[in-house]
Motif scaffolding. Structure first.
Motif, short mmCIF file in Angstrom:
data_model
loop_
_atom_site.label_atom_id
_atom_site.label_comp_id
_atom_site.label_asym_id
_atom_site.label_seq_id
_atom_site.Cartn_x
_atom_site.Cartn_y
_atom_site.Cartn_z
N GLY A 1 -49.25 26.47 37.61
CA GLY A 1 -48.91 24.83 37.24
C GLY A 1 -48.74 24.07 38.53
N PHE A 2 -48.46 24.71 39.55
CA PHE A 2 -48.29 24.05 40.90
C PHE A 2 -49.39 23.37 41.62
N VAL A 3 -49.18 22.25 42.24
CA VAL A 3 -50.35 22.03 43.49
C VAL A 3 -49.58 22.48 44.73
N TYR A 4 -50.10 23.09 45.58
CA TYR A 4 -49.65 23.71 46.87
C TYR A 4 -50.31 22.91 47.91
N CYS A 5 -49.44 22.70 49.06
CA CYS A 5 -49.98 22.16 50.29
C CYS A 5 -49.66 22.86 51.33
N PHE A 6 -50.57 23.39 52.28
CA PHE A 6 -50.39 24.22 53.62
C PHE A 6 -50.71 23.38 54.75
N ASN A 7 -49.71 23.79 55.73
CA ASN A 7 -49.61 23.02 56.96
C ASN A 7 -50.25 23.76 58.25
#
Length: 614
Positions: free
Chosen positions: A370-376
């Motif tokens: 249910g999440f959107v993930y943002c990686f850096n």
């Protein structure tokens, strides 16, 4: 005046189309993105939408647009706009839900819906400005195809009758091309050189179709099996997968090559003269785009529905398994650089059908969590590790070296085994000293190695608890008690100049378990466990092996023994299985105690391993 208005309108439309963003990055669906450095398993943010996020996020002008669908329990359906920097939700339109990835041009977001409608949505407010019913038999999927913006027109397919639709930028239908049979729910069109490519089905005969922008059939290419993914175009070819084969089709409709292949909805990424595509058996394949020669394959932890994204010589993708995992592998060799595992609670499933989208040095992806993930590309990772006495082996260039676990290198390898994030470690043995048995240095971590940037050397340096630079090799720096070790990727001048920082909080245990094996057993009998225990002190110890099945029923065994400092012992533990015990799998753990402190204070716990009771 009328000419000025018309010219201004056309310029706005051309600028909008030129800035269009869509599933897999571009109109050719190449999955070929750019990034200044490798994306790392470092979260910039994660935002909960609820439900299942099967669609792929799409970035545009500082925003990320994505839909969710069919959630567990209570959930909030919608098309979401998120701030790309912070993950903060900007708006949600709860009339839109599904697995269609959006196309964005200017201030308009175009997306399919479970209802079978194609929606034109204001990108700033989330208001629906136009809805067009295209899919007359939406079933469970509606329009799951991802719209494409090409030369001022919108293209999308509907699955129930294999139709390619062409609409204008205002939502008016220009034409449709119907093949008649059902096609894959998620298959989407691609475009190149005035042609639109899409999957079709004529009375059970599956084919890749190419039409021009006026609906004229240019060619159709028959395929074996059902087309499962979206065609991608590059190097003068169209690449498409079925459940039986992977095809490369020349732009004139002739076959370039094909190979046996178990295709999924994973759309091939195209870069560096190669294509990268996932399969149903859980392998990511790399093929020579010209010849079809398999260059390498990488085995993941399950089926790959995610469409790979390529940037900076790294391939990123994810797996559609209950423990969905995001992978980064070297584009030339297929070597694993890192993976990020989603760990669901018992009874939940965190599959990943979504595909990565890379923009502004960040990677965005959704999940069934249910999440959107943002990686850096930069940041820090913190680990808490327990180090036990004894040594472990590392292999470098065909040679095996034994390294003390209670060292800075031991701490790094303990962090590598973290449940959530795994990362690659490459060592350099060119300075190894046979007399001291030390001299192994860090060559790369997560694929980040020594390089020169703007005249400065960037490399991995190691710092101690006092934040002082460690001047010896990682395998030579001994740790005792509790100490924090810092691995800094930067110019080595200070921790403040690190672009990437690994913070490893280490605790050295007086004794510990390095391995555990357990035999299966029968009711009324026993199972045997073997526990490898090492000690840094002379003392008496107790090992307990115990665990439960899915219903909470327990089995256990215990052994007592003495160890001298530096000694390692393989301890047998007999586990009694009651006559009335439930059959099936038991998950067992081993714990070691000082005899004088048993059963209050376990020193170290290891596991789990499974034992089948029959």
């Amino acid at each position: 005046m009328r000419k000025v208005v018309l010219i201004s309108f056309l310029l706005v439309m051309l600028m909008a189309v030129a800035n269009a963003t869509t599933f897999h990055g571009d109109e050719q669906r190449t999955g070929n993105f750019s990034a200044s450095s490798e994306i790392l398993p470092i979260l910039a943010w994660k935002t909960e939408l609820t439900g299942l996020v099967g669609a792929s996020p799409v970035y545009s002008n500082g925003h990320v647009y994505v839909t969710n669908w069919y959630g567990w329990g209570s959930w909030s359906p919608g098309l979401y706009s998120l701030n790309a920097d912070t993950g903060e939700m900007e708006w949600r339109n709860d009339r839109i839900t599904g697995a269609s990835s959006v196309a964005v041009y200017g201030d308009t977001v175009i997306v399919g819906n479970l209802s079978g409608h194609l929606h034109y949505v204001n990108a700033t407010t989330g208001t629906i400005e136009k809805s067009v019913l295209l899919e007359s038999s939406p079933s469970w999927w509606g329009i799951a195809s991802s719209p494409l913006i090409y030369n001022g027109s919108v293209y999308v397919t509907t699955f129930s009758n294999g139709t390619l639709w062409s609409l204008d930028l205002s939502g008016n239908v220009r034409w449709r091309f119907t093949t008649g049979g059902e096609i894959a729910h998620y298959a989407s069109p691609s475009a190149y050189n005035g042609r639109i490519f899409f999957a079709g089905n004529e009375s059970g005969s599956n084919a890749l179709f190419a039409v021009d922008e006026s609906r004229n059939l240019v060619w159709k290419f028959p395929v074996e099996g059902k087309i499962t993914n979206t065609p991608s175009v590059g190097y003068g070819k169209v690449f498409v997968a079925t459940d039986k084969r992977l095809y490369a089709v020349n732009l004139d409709g002739s076959e370039a090559w094909n190979v046996t292949f178990n295709g999924t909805m994973s759309t091939a990424a195209i870069a560096y003269g190669k294509i990268y595509v996932g399969s149903s058996e859980g392998k990511l394949y790399c093929f020579n785009a010209t010849t079809g020669e398999k260059l390498w394959e990488f085995t993941a932890n399950g089926k790959i529905d995610s469409s790979p994204a390529v940037a900076g010589n790294v391939v990123y993708f994810a797996t559609n398994t209950p423990q969905g995992t995001i992978y980064a592998v070297n584009a030339d060799t297929g070597q694993l650089l890192w993976c990020y595992r989603l760990i669901p609670p018992s009874g939940s499933y965190y599959n990943i059908m979504s595909s990565p989208f890379i923009a502004n040095d960040r990677l965005y992806i959704g999940s069934d969590s249910g999440f959107v993930y943002c990686f850096n590309v930069s940041g820090s990772l913190t680990y808490d590790v327990s180090l036990i006495p004894g040594k472990f082996d590392v292999d470098i260039n065909g040679k095996t070296y034994s390294v003390s676990r209670a060292t800075a290198m031991g701490a790094l390898y303990a962090a590598q085994q973290h449940a959530e994030v795994f990362f690659e470690i490459t060592l350099d043995d060119s300075w190894y000293d046979e007399q001291t048995g030390t001299g192994l240095f860090i060559s790369s971590i997560m694929g980040l190695g020594t390089k020169q940037v703007d005249g400065n050397w960037i490399y991995w340096s190691i710092w101690n608890e006092s934040k002082e630079l460690i001047s010896v090799s990682a395998d030579a720096y001994q740790i005792s008690g509790c100490e924090t070790i810092y691995y800094c990727y930067g110019d080595g001048s200070s921790l403040d100049t690190c672009s990437v920082l690994l913070v490893i909080n280490s605790e050295v245990k007086p004794a510990g378990i390095s391995s555990l094996t357990v035999s299966d057993g029968r009711r009324g009998g026993n199972a045997t466990a073997w526990v490898n225990v090492t000690s840094a002190e002379n003392d008496w110890y107790v090992v307990v092996v115990s665990g439960v099945n899915s219903r909470g029923e327990a089995i256990a065994g215990i052994s007592t023994f003495r160890l001298n400092a530096g000694e390692e012992l393989r301890v047998p533990v007999l586990i009694h299985i009651p006559q009335l015990a439930d059959t099936g799998r038991y998950d067992l753990y081993a714990g070691v105690y000082r005899f004088s402190e048993y059963p209050r204070n376990p020193i170290h716990v290891y596991g789990s391993v499974s034992c089948e009771v029959s």
